[in-house]
Design a protein around this motif. Structure first.
Motif, mmCIF file in Angstrom:
data_model
loop_
_atom_site.group_PDB
_atom_site.id
_atom_site.type_symbol
_atom_site.label_atom_id
_atom_site.label_comp_id
_atom_site.label_asym_id
_atom_site.label_seq_id
_atom_site.Cartn_x
_atom_site.Cartn_y
_atom_site.Cartn_z
ATOM 1 N N UNK A 198 -6.220 10.415 -20.499
ATOM 2 C CA UNK A 198 -5.149 9.440 -20.661
ATOM 3 C C UNK A 198 -4.990 9.016 -22.125
ATOM 4 N N UNK A 199 -6.119 8.877 -22.819
ATOM 5 C CA UNK A 199 -6.070 8.523 -24.240
ATOM 6 C C UNK A 199 -5.328 9.591 -25.037
ATOM 7 N N UNK A 200 -5.627 10.854 -24.765
ATOM 8 C CA UNK A 200 -4.963 11.945 -25.476
ATOM 9 C C UNK A 200 -3.473 11.975 -25.176
ATOM 10 N N UNK A 201 -3.086 11.453 -24.015
ATOM 11 C CA UNK A 201 -1.669 11.400 -23.644
ATOM 12 C C UNK A 201 -0.962 10.175 -24.234
ATOM 13 N N UNK A 202 -1.709 9.351 -24.962
ATOM 14 C CA UNK A 202 -1.107 8.211 -25.632
ATOM 15 C C UNK A 202 -1.173 6.900 -24.888
ATOM 16 N N UNK A 235 0.855 -1.194 0.000
ATOM 17 C CA UNK A 235 0.000 0.000 0.000
ATOM 18 C C UNK A 235 0.888 1.240 0.000
ATOM 19 N N UNK A 236 0.567 2.189 -0.849
ATOM 20 C CA UNK A 236 1.343 3.421 -0.899
ATOM 21 C C UNK A 236 0.413 4.607 -1.110
ATOM 22 N N UNK A 237 0.719 5.702 -0.420
ATOM 23 C CA UNK A 237 -0.042 6.942 -0.523
ATOM 24 C C UNK A 237 0.872 8.024 -1.071
ATOM 25 N N UNK A 238 0.422 8.701 -2.131
ATOM 26 C CA UNK A 238 1.161 9.830 -2.686
ATOM 27 C C UNK A 238 0.388 11.121 -2.421
ATOM 28 N N UNK A 239 0.877 11.999 -1.544
ATOM 29 C CA UNK A 239 0.211 13.290 -1.349
ATOM 30 C C UNK A 239 0.348 14.149 -2.608
ATOM 31 N N UNK A 240 -0.697 14.895 -2.938
ATOM 32 C CA UNK A 240 -0.682 15.724 -4.146
ATOM 33 C C UNK A 240 -1.790 16.762 -4.049
ATOM 34 N N UNK A 241 -1.568 17.932 -4.631
ATOM 35 C CA UNK A 241 -2.653 18.909 -4.731
ATOM 36 C C UNK A 241 -3.722 18.363 -5.666
ATOM 37 N N UNK A 242 -4.985 18.597 -5.360
ATOM 38 C CA UNK A 242 -6.078 18.037 -6.157
ATOM 39 C C UNK A 242 -5.987 18.462 -7.621
ATOM 40 N N UNK A 243 -5.510 19.689 -7.884
ATOM 41 C CA UNK A 243 -5.432 20.181 -9.255
ATOM 42 C C UNK A 243 -4.366 19.453 -10.076
ATOM 43 N N UNK A 244 -3.451 18.728 -9.391
ATOM 44 C CA UNK A 244 -2.366 18.057 -10.100
ATOM 45 C C UNK A 244 -2.510 16.531 -10.083
ATOM 46 N N UNK A 245 -3.658 16.048 -9.649
ATOM 47 C CA UNK A 245 -3.854 14.598 -9.583
ATOM 48 C C UNK A 245 -3.718 13.932 -10.948
ATOM 49 N N UNK A 246 -4.333 14.515 -11.961
ATOM 50 C CA UNK A 246 -4.285 13.891 -13.286
ATOM 51 C C UNK A 246 -2.852 13.807 -13.808
ATOM 52 N N UNK A 247 -2.083 14.896 -13.576
ATOM 53 C CA UNK A 247 -0.698 14.882 -14.034
ATOM 54 C C UNK A 247 0.132 13.843 -13.282
ATOM 55 N N UNK A 248 -0.118 13.698 -11.990
ATOM 56 C CA UNK A 248 0.597 12.685 -11.225
ATOM 57 C C UNK A 248 0.222 11.286 -11.697
ATOM 58 N N UNK A 249 -1.065 11.060 -11.954
ATOM 59 C CA UNK A 249 -1.493 9.756 -12.462
ATOM 60 C C UNK A 249 -0.784 9.439 -13.771
ATOM 61 N N UNK A 250 -0.752 10.403 -14.666
ATOM 62 C CA UNK A 250 -0.068 10.197 -15.950
ATOM 63 C C UNK A 250 1.408 9.898 -15.737
ATOM 64 N N UNK A 251 2.038 10.602 -14.792
ATOM 65 C CA UNK A 251 3.451 10.363 -14.478
ATOM 66 C C UNK A 251 3.671 8.930 -13.993
ATOM 67 N N UNK A 252 2.808 8.452 -13.114
ATOM 68 C CA UNK A 252 2.955 7.093 -12.579
ATOM 69 C C UNK A 252 2.728 6.043 -13.663
ATOM 70 N N UNK A 280 -14.967 9.385 -14.635
ATOM 71 C CA UNK A 280 -14.297 8.259 -15.293
ATOM 72 C C UNK A 280 -14.085 8.540 -16.769
ATOM 73 N N UNK A 281 -15.107 9.064 -17.424
ATOM 74 C CA UNK A 281 -14.989 9.372 -18.854
ATOM 75 C C UNK A 281 -13.948 10.461 -19.106
ATOM 76 N N UNK A 282 -13.964 11.516 -18.285
ATOM 77 C CA UNK A 282 -13.006 12.601 -18.466
ATOM 78 C C UNK A 282 -11.574 12.119 -18.257
ATOM 79 N N UNK A 283 -11.399 11.274 -17.242
ATOM 80 C CA UNK A 283 -10.062 10.761 -16.956
ATOM 81 C C UNK A 283 -9.579 9.845 -18.072
ATOM 82 N N UNK A 284 -10.450 8.974 -18.566
ATOM 83 C CA UNK A 284 -10.076 8.074 -19.656
ATOM 84 C C UNK A 284 -9.709 8.865 -20.912
ATOM 85 N N UNK A 285 -10.462 9.932 -21.220
ATOM 86 C CA UNK A 285 -10.169 10.767 -22.391
ATOM 87 C C UNK A 285 -8.824 11.471 -22.230
#
Length: 456
Positions: free
Chosen positions: A267-271, A224-241, A260-265
């Motif tokens: 990630x898709x745009x990021x390749x 189990x691991x927890x990564x602290x992050x500002x809410x506005x940067x969650x998507x960028x951190x997810x993409x980084x991981x 879910x749809x916004x997040x999937x879109x």
């Protein structure tokens, strides 16, 4: 212990052996002999513990060794499995079909989101086994297209989730259509709250209660691991991981269908090959997304809690909580999809200040430490206020807060831990030593161990 010692018939043992199943899981060891003896059971089992085989093998043995009584009219179903979601119904049907390879058990899956026509045709031809979701089964009962008066074995799979989803009135309507005498009932649930026990008293006969694992425990081979992050940067951190290994299959949990749809879109745009699965998707879309994920055509599946029920993927290496669940118990269900069948798994949570309260509830529920680790470049602008009494209380005396940003440990030093709260002096943590068990981050996700394969 082996499956041969549980009293299973040769036709089931042969099918299990051909699929590589050798060793029963704890819930299978307990449930199968009692179910074969005809007892009603209340079985506590988390996702991933092998509960499908625990109820499915005795059910199939009953159907295969007890001929149906000769009656006038069309063939009536003899066994009914109720599940909360379409995905779980499909998964159960596939597993039972594999186990009954050397039996002829006509069966049907009944769920919404698809046309009634094929289901009506299958029921008219006659089946022995029905796997159904409560809502669509009620539709068939109202159409009089299914007759449940001949049910000999009833299974309630994930009963707690069905009640959470508001299916209690539908379940009671269905139960009213079943025979009260000479019926065996097997109830499987992750938890046994008062509503579950009340339901059991109403329709079960002297049930035995068994528990495969203590309430709200998780597999020991999950880190189990927890990564602290500002809410506005969650998507960028997810993409980084995800970009660290774009080939690693990952199940990502989001809070809402739209999210879910916004997040999937994104990630898709990021390749990154991504699919989303939630309640607004059609059944064909959901099945296609699951099929592509299992086949490796997409590497990331974004899902909501309800839609994820029934996702069963062997050796899934990682689950990421993009949004923490609103109910702490759902964390256990989510991460139960990794670390199966002897594999190691990782459960990663992205936590912002808004999520701190939810994380505290999860840690207290699990009663274990969770590793907190900053990701360079994504450290929150303002340190997260974890609270003064665990979790997030770093390994500091007196429940001090974690050091502020300018005091943070240099990258590479030992990470902080989210704590499970105070306990009696000297009392060991569950599953660990007296110094406290901590989920380290160095697991080789998805690698198989030398343990034999286990039935689902």
């Amino acid at each position: 212990m082996s499956f041969e010692t549980l009293g299973l018939a040769p036709f089931l043992l042969r099918a299990l052996a051909e699929q590589g199943y050798e060793t029963p899981t704890p819930i299978q060891e307990q449930a199968i002999p009692l179910a074969l003896a005809g007892r009603d059971l209340m079985a506590g089992a988390q996702t991933g513990t092998g509960k499908t085989a625990a109820f499915g093998l005795p059910l199939l043995q009953h159907l295969g060794t007890h001929p149906q009584a000769v009656t006038r009219g069309p063939r009536r179903p003899r066994a009914l499995v109720l599940t909360p979601t379409r995905e779980l119904a499909t998964q159960v049907h596939e597993s039972l079909r594999d186990y009954s390879k050397y039996l002829r058990i006509p069966s049907a899956t009944i769920y919404g989101g698809v046309g009634m026509g094929p289901q009506l045709d299958t029921l008219r031809r006659g089946v022995d086994l029905v796997i159904a979701c409560p809502g669509r089964l009620i539709d068939h009962l109202e159409r009089r297209s299914v007759d449940l008066s001949g049910i000999e074995v009833l299974v309630l799979d994930e009963a707690d989730r069905m009640l959470d989803m508001g299916f209690l009135p539908s379940i009671k309507r269905i139960l009213a259509k079943l025979p009260k005498q000479n019926r065996q009932t097997l109830l499987f649930s992750a938890t046994f709250d008062d509503n579950i026990k009340l339901l059991a008293r109403e329709f079960m006969h002297d049930p035995l209660e068994i528990q495969a694992t203590p309430k709200n425990t998780v597999h020991e081979n999950i880190t189990h691991r927890v990564h602290p992050v500002d809410s506005a940067r969650k998507r960028d951190l997810l993409l980084h991981l995800l970009a660290e290994d774009s080939r690693e299959q990952t199940l990502v949990f989001a809070k809402t269908k739209h999210g879910s749809d916004k997040l999937a879109l994104f990630l898709e745009k990021a390749g990154i090959q991504t699919a989303a699965i939630h309640g607004n998707k059609s059944q064909s879309q959901r099945l296609r997304a699951l099929r592509d994920f299992k086949a490796g055509k997409v590497t990331v599946l974004v899902a909501t809690d309800i839609a994820a029920r029934g996702i069963d993927i062997d050796q899934l290496p990682k689950v990421i909580n993009f949004d923490l669940p609103m109910v702490a118990e759902d964390y256990v269900h989510r991460i139960g999809r990794t670390g199966r069948n002897g594999s190691t798994g990782q459960a990663v949570s992205l936590v912002s200040q808004e999520d701190a309260k939810l994380l505290r509830a999860i840690v207290r529920l699990l009663d274990r430490d969770l590793e907190i680790k900053d990701v360079p470049g994504f450290v929150p602008q303002t340190p997260i206020r974890w609270g003064n009494s665990a979790p997030g209380r770093a390994d500091l005396p007196g429940g001090e807060r974690p050091p502020r940003r300018h005091d943070r440990r240099p990258h590479g030093e030992a990470p902080r831990r989210a704590h499970a709260g105070p306990r009696q002096h000297g009392a060991p943590r569950p599953g660990g030593s007296g110094n406290g068990r901590r989920a380290g981050g160095g697991g080789a996700g998805g690698q198989r161990s030398s343990q034999p394969r286990r039935a689902d």
